[in-house]
Design an enzyme around this catalytic site. Structure first.
Site, mmCIF file in Angstrom:
data_model
loop_
_atom_site.group_PDB
_atom_site.id
_atom_site.type_symbol
_atom_site.label_atom_id
_atom_site.label_comp_id
_atom_site.label_asym_id
_atom_site.label_seq_id
_atom_site.Cartn_x
_atom_site.Cartn_y
_atom_site.Cartn_z
ATOM 1 N N LYS A 1 39.595 13.231 -10.278
ATOM 2 C CA LYS A 1 38.074 12.959 -11.029
ATOM 3 C C LYS A 1 38.367 11.914 -12.357
ATOM 4 O O LYS A 1 39.347 12.213 -12.977
ATOM 5 C CB LYS A 1 37.607 14.290 -11.410
ATOM 6 C CG LYS A 1 36.168 14.064 -12.070
ATOM 7 C CD LYS A 1 35.650 14.985 -13.155
ATOM 8 C CE LYS A 1 36.262 14.469 -14.404
ATOM 9 N NZ LYS A 1 36.040 15.423 -15.469
ATOM 10 N N ASP B 1 5.073 2.921 3.958
ATOM 11 C CA ASP B 1 5.730 3.903 4.633
ATOM 12 C C ASP B 1 5.963 3.421 6.079
ATOM 13 O O ASP B 1 6.100 4.267 7.218
ATOM 14 C CB ASP B 1 4.719 5.172 4.837
ATOM 15 C CG ASP B 1 3.321 4.664 5.627
ATOM 16 O OD1 ASP B 1 3.127 3.530 5.803
ATOM 17 O OD2 ASP B 1 2.566 5.527 5.723
ATOM 18 N N GLY C 1 -9.591 4.548 1.726
ATOM 19 C CA GLY C 1 -9.150 3.573 2.664
ATOM 20 C C GLY C 1 -8.088 2.356 2.498
ATOM 21 O O GLY C 1 -8.001 1.934 1.113
ATOM 22 N N ARG D 1 1.628 16.154 4.672
ATOM 23 C CA ARG D 1 2.023 16.251 6.064
ATOM 24 C C ARG D 1 3.587 16.398 6.292
ATOM 25 O O ARG D 1 3.957 16.766 7.236
ATOM 26 C CB ARG D 1 1.489 15.350 7.102
ATOM 27 C CG ARG D 1 0.077 15.618 7.542
ATOM 28 C CD ARG D 1 -0.097 15.143 8.550
ATOM 29 N NE ARG D 1 -0.873 13.771 8.348
ATOM 30 C CZ ARG D 1 -1.091 12.801 9.185
ATOM 31 N NH1 ARG D 1 -0.938 13.019 10.408
ATOM 32 N NH2 ARG D 1 -1.417 11.569 9.001
ATOM 33 N N ASN E 1 55.436 10.591 -8.892
ATOM 34 C CA ASN E 1 55.216 11.578 -7.924
ATOM 35 C C ASN E 1 54.714 12.855 -8.507
ATOM 36 O O ASN E 1 55.432 13.309 -9.480
ATOM 37 C CB ASN E 1 56.738 11.952 -7.333
ATOM 38 C CG ASN E 1 56.396 12.741 -5.886
ATOM 39 O OD1 ASN E 1 55.921 12.559 -4.934
ATOM 40 N ND2 ASN E 1 56.864 13.864 -6.150
ATOM 41 N N LEU F 1 0.839 -1.176 0.042
ATOM 42 C CA LEU F 1 0.026 -0.147 0.117
ATOM 43 C C LEU F 1 0.808 1.263 0.181
ATOM 44 O O LEU F 1 1.738 1.515 0.928
ATOM 45 C CB LEU F 1 -0.875 0.112 1.159
ATOM 46 C CG LEU F 1 -1.747 -1.386 1.484
ATOM 47 C CD1 LEU F 1 -2.721 -1.253 2.639
ATOM 48 C CD2 LEU F 1 -2.621 -1.449 0.140
HETATM 49 C C1 UD1 Z 1 -3.726 1.432 9.520
HETATM 50 C C2 UD1 Z 1 -4.904 0.466 10.074
HETATM 51 C C3 UD1 Z 1 -4.451 0.441 11.685
HETATM 52 C C4 UD1 Z 1 -2.798 0.072 12.162
HETATM 53 C C5 UD1 Z 1 -2.183 1.208 11.286
HETATM 54 C C6 UD1 Z 1 -0.628 0.571 11.503
HETATM 55 C C7 UD1 Z 1 -6.830 0.421 8.810
HETATM 56 C C8 UD1 Z 1 -8.172 0.746 8.757
HETATM 57 N N1 UD1 Z 1 -6.275 0.781 9.755
HETATM 58 O O1 UD1 Z 1 -4.343 2.757 10.114
HETATM 59 O O2 UD1 Z 1 -5.294 -0.575 12.052
HETATM 60 O O3 UD1 Z 1 -2.790 0.271 13.377
HETATM 61 O O4 UD1 Z 1 -2.506 1.338 9.889
HETATM 62 O O5 UD1 Z 1 0.201 1.607 10.930
HETATM 63 O O6 UD1 Z 1 -6.104 -0.054 8.079
HETATM 64 N N2 UD1 Z 1 -3.228 3.633 2.009
HETATM 65 C C9 UD1 Z 1 -3.626 3.751 0.532
HETATM 66 N N3 UD1 Z 1 -4.805 4.124 0.003
HETATM 67 C C10 UD1 Z 1 -5.723 4.417 0.950
HETATM 68 C C11 UD1 Z 1 -5.499 4.553 2.550
HETATM 69 C C12 UD1 Z 1 -4.019 4.216 3.100
HETATM 70 O O7 UD1 Z 1 -2.702 3.452 -0.098
HETATM 71 O O8 UD1 Z 1 -6.959 4.946 0.693
HETATM 72 C C13 UD1 Z 1 -1.858 3.372 2.359
HETATM 73 C C14 UD1 Z 1 -1.025 4.478 3.196
HETATM 74 O O9 UD1 Z 1 -0.581 5.167 2.045
HETATM 75 C C15 UD1 Z 1 -0.250 3.829 4.025
HETATM 76 C C16 UD1 Z 1 -1.068 2.619 4.498
HETATM 77 O O10 UD1 Z 1 -1.942 2.404 3.377
HETATM 78 O O11 UD1 Z 1 0.876 3.130 3.428
HETATM 79 C C17 UD1 Z 1 -1.727 2.644 5.911
HETATM 80 O O12 UD1 Z 1 -2.817 3.751 5.763
HETATM 81 P P1 UD1 Z 1 -2.855 4.792 6.892
HETATM 82 O O13 UD1 Z 1 -3.976 5.808 6.545
HETATM 83 O O14 UD1 Z 1 -1.749 5.116 7.493
HETATM 84 O O15 UD1 Z 1 -3.571 3.792 7.842
HETATM 85 P P2 UD1 Z 1 -3.736 4.017 9.690
HETATM 86 O O16 UD1 Z 1 -4.951 5.173 9.492
HETATM 87 O O17 UD1 Z 1 -2.483 4.698 9.963
HETATM 88 CA CA CA Z 2 -0.419 4.779 9.242
#
Ligand code: UD1
Ligand code: CA
Length: 461
Positions: free
Chosen positions: A351, A104, A78, A16, A377, A9
């Site tokens: 270089k 990340d 999500g 931010r 040298n 993901l």
């Molecule tokens: C998520 C988990 C949470 C966990 C946490 C750990 C869910 C609903 N929650 O929360 O339980 O404790 O990770 O870090 O999964 N991303 C996408 N597309 C989206 C949303 C997110 O690619 O539409 C990716 C983000 O870039 C990131 C990862 O998914 O790499 C997690 O998303 P993030 O929004 O950080 O999830 P959390 O709210 O931290």
């Molecule tokens: Ca997160």
């Protein structure tokens, strides 16, 4: 392993981070966060992967392994929605199990990815969640356990009641899923929650309903560490640094002041080499045995042999053979091969050059686009004049030659072996082997011509 794949993901932006680039390209120890994860997958032996991308697709694709598939998530709805974007990839590949990870959260360990797969299969789980214990679990999904120790729900911070918020066992955001279960469960999740998003974590509900087990695997909290802003990135750097230095120290590398050096994750250093404070070692740098690096030195993508010494200098994309001594205050730019026991001293820039074994360039010189033989040298202040304003030209100096101080070598130019060049010469033409060459005005002294003291007043004499 059966036919498995990873879904990575990575659709987040850098808002931010206050960055122009996508978040997963922000660097930990000079390496994009997402590269840490793809390296961990490779080490765990997982080849098949689909990365879900949002902003900066091309930029992210550029750092992904070439064989990776990608899926686009145009709107961030999500984590569940993100995985849905890769549903076709999972279906068409005929995968049995899927590991989902975040681009990340760079500190996931390859051993854990493998170990959890083993547990996941042995227990016949629908899903197995990586969990960790945090003293401050705020922001993470909380793990609710059933009486058999399985996971009965993952409740997001925003949806948790006060009692659930007190749970300090959290979802690290990494999971193994049974592929068939995952695809069916994703079809069933909705956006009826505090954030109005498709939560991947809601698939746990489908397992409970279908009487399937969701297991939990406890990892170190660093596996859950992600970065949302620069503060988080800095914390990740610190943690990653401990990992890298711990490994080097246990391999026998001498790092007496470990808080004062920065070493990238792909740097290899042999035992009995000392890294002194103020060093930054990055890229694919490899250092042999018994070297002394630093203080205040930066090595980038450089191969250093055994018994070398580099003091207060920069070396980039070059090779130092055994017993080389560099610095203090030298700048070795890309494309150099510095031969055995060569000495390069203070304020010397080299270089795209090959310097033969046992040659010395000890002070205040520029050597660019040159091939210098063995045992030469090059005196203080010599300059290879490699640029005519339009093109770069090479300088060739044969073995055992002696180039006097303040010599200019106007390239293209070739000097043979055992050439002796007088100090202050400007060389414009080739010189054969064993020749002595002098190219400067004879000194003239005119006596009694400074009676009136052009420089000094009579009264001062
Ligand atoms: C998520 C988990 C949470 C966990 C946490 C750990 C869910 C609903 N929650 O929360 O339980 O404790 O990770 O870090 O999964 N991303 C996408 N597309 C989206 C949303 C997110 O690619 O539409 C990716 C983000 O870039 C990131 C990862 O998914 O790499 C997690 O998303 P993030 O929004 O950080 O999830 P959390 O709210 O931290
Ligand atoms: Ca997160």
């Amino acid at each position: 392993m059966e036919k498995v794949c990873a879904i990575l993901l990575a659709a987040g932006d850098g808002k931010r981070m206050k960055s122009q680039k996508p978040k997963v390209l922000c660097e930990v120890l000079f390496q994009p966060m997402i590269t840490w994860v793809t390296n961990a997958l490779a080490e765990a032996g997982i080849e098949n992967c689909c990365a879900v991308l949002g902003s900066g697709v091309e930029q992210v694709r550029a750092v992904l392994p070439e064989h990776y598939a990608t899926a686009l998530q145009q709107e961030r709805k999500g984590t569940g929605h993100a995985v849905m974007m890769a549903a076709d990839y999972i279906k068409s590949g005929g995968f049995t199990d899927v590991v989902v990870l975040c681009g990340d959260a760079p500190l996931i360990k390859p051993q854990d990815i493998k170990a959890v797969y083993g547990q996941h299969k042995a227990d016949g789980n629908a899903a197995t969640v990586f969990v960790a214990h945090l003293s401050d679990p705020a922001g993470y999904g909380r793990i609710v356990r059933d009486k058999d120790g399985g996971v009965s729900a993952i409740v997001e911070q925003a949806d948790a009641d006060p009692k659930t918020q007190k749970i300090n066992e959290i979802n690290a955001g990494v999971y193994w899923f049974d592929a068939k279960f995952l695809l069916e469960a994703l079809d069933g999740i909705s956006t009826s929650n505090a954030k109005g998003e498709y939560y991947l974590t809601d698939t746990v509900g489908a397992a409970v309903k279908g009487d399937r087990r969701v297991g939990a695997y406890t990892t170190h909290f660093t596996a859950a560490m992600g970065a949302n802003d620069r503060l988080g990135l800095s914390a990740l750097n610190k943690m990653a640094q401990y990992y890298v230095l711990d490994r080097l120290l246990s391999d026998g590398v001498d790092i007496p002041f470990r808080d004062q050096v920065v070493v990238g994750p792909n740097v290899k250093i042999s035992a009995d080499t000392t890294i002194l404070p103020g060093c930054i070692l990055k890229g694919d740098t490899t250092i042999g045995e018994g070297c002394e690096i630093g203080p205040n030195t930066q090595l980038t993508n450089t191969v250093v042999g055994n018994g070398c010494k580099v003091v207060a200098s920069f070396v980039d994309s070059s090779q130092l053979e055994d017993g080389v001594s560099i610095g203090p205050m030298a700048n070795i730019r890309p494309g150099c091969v510095i031969g055995q026991k060569v000495k390069i001293g203070d304020f010397v820039e080299v270089k795209s050059s090959v310097i033969g074994a046992k040659s010395a360039i000890s002070h205040l010189s520029y050597v660019g686009d040159s091939d210098v033989g063995e045992g030469c040298n090059l005196g203080c202040g010599i300059v290879t004049v490699n640029y005519d304003g339009k093109n770069k030209h090479r300088t060739v100096i044969g073995s055992e030659s002696f180039i006097g101080c303040n010599t200019n070598l106007i390239a293209p130019i070739t000097l043979g072996d055992r050439v002796y060049c007088a100090a202050g010469t400007t060389l414009t033409e080739d010189v054969p082997s064993e020749a002595l060459v002098i190219g400067r005005c004879r000194q003239t002294v005119k006596e009694n011509k400074n009676k009136d003291g052009l420089r000094f007043k009579k009264s001062n004499r």
